[in-house]
Design an enzyme around this catalytic site. Structure first.
Site, short mmCIF file in Angstrom:
data_model
loop_
_atom_site.label_atom_id
_atom_site.label_comp_id
_atom_site.label_asym_id
_atom_site.label_seq_id
_atom_site.Cartn_x
_atom_site.Cartn_y
_atom_site.Cartn_z
N HIS A 22 0.82 -1.21 0.00
CA HIS A 22 0.00 0.00 0.00
C HIS A 22 0.86 1.27 0.00
CE1 HIS A 22 -4.07 1.16 -0.12
NE2 HIS A 22 -4.27 1.46 1.14
N TYR A 66 -2.47 9.04 7.46
CA TYR A 66 -2.86 7.70 7.06
C TYR A 66 -3.67 7.80 5.78
CZ TYR A 66 -1.23 5.90 11.52
OH TYR A 66 -0.44 5.55 12.57
N ASN A 68 -6.59 6.90 4.72
CA ASN A 68 -8.00 7.31 4.66
C ASN A 68 -8.21 8.80 4.94
OD1 ASN A 68 -7.40 7.13 7.35
ND2 ASN A 68 -9.20 5.96 7.92
N ASN A 114 -8.49 3.51 -0.58
CA ASN A 114 -8.84 4.49 0.45
C ASN A 114 -8.15 5.84 0.28
OD1 ASN A 114 -10.71 2.89 1.77
ND2 ASN A 114 -9.19 2.00 3.14
#
Length: 176
Positions: A22, A66, A68, A114
């Site tokens: 990610h 992060y 999101n 996300n």
């Protein structure tokens, strides 16, 4: 100097996520920066590195959020440097593309990512440039989150640092 681009490597802020699938966008931008001592600006929102390509200013962003909520970091620097939405380049992972393959998209949905969801929620737009790096989808249905947060194996990491980042660099040069 009329042209400036904000090039963002998506990834989570915590060191435990550094070498995960990610965070591939952040890993690529780290490699593209070249001179890590050339910090242009560092604050709670992230770190900006500046480079020039002929008469074009390239601002490389490593967000300090992060995934999101990453859109907030990007918007802060987007406004600070008065970037045109057409000059926003997001580098991110994509599970729908085979590992190591690269796809450039100018517009589109988040595909469940996300980070892209956060950007679209924050900007209320989806017409920015995405350079998507394939991480494959070698997981069972429902295990997507676990898969993207797993560490990249050493062979894939070598490929990332020796070949993929050059392909991404060439895509950026073609865009600007």
């Amino acid at each position: 100097m009329n042209n400036k681009f904000l090039i963002v490597g998506l990834g989570n802020k915590n060191k435990i996520f550094k070498y995960t699938r990610h965070n591939i966008g952040k890993l690529i931008v780290n490699k593209l920066i070249l001179n890590k001592n050339n910090i242009y600006l560092k604050n709670l929102y992230g770190i900006i590195y500046k480079r020039y390509y002929y008469n074009t200013k390239l601002l490389f962003l490593l967000p300090n959020f992060y995934m999101n909520e990453i859109g907030l970091s990007i918007k802060y620097f987007f406004k600070k440097y008065n970037i045109n939405i057409n000059n926003l380049i997001i580098i991110c992972d994509d599970i729908y593309i085979k590992f190591g393959k690269i796809k450039v998209k100018i517009k589109g949905g988040s595909g469940g990512h996300n980070g892209l969801k956060s950007i679209e929620k924050t900007f209320k737009k989806n017409n920015y440039i995405r350079i998507k790096i394939g991480i494959g989808h070698n997981f069972k249905y429902g295990n997507q989150k676990k898969y993207v947060l797993e560490k990249i194996n050493n062979n894939d990491l070598k490929l990332l640092y020796n070949k993929i980042y050059i392909l991404v660099y060439n895509k950026i040069i073609n865009i600007i």
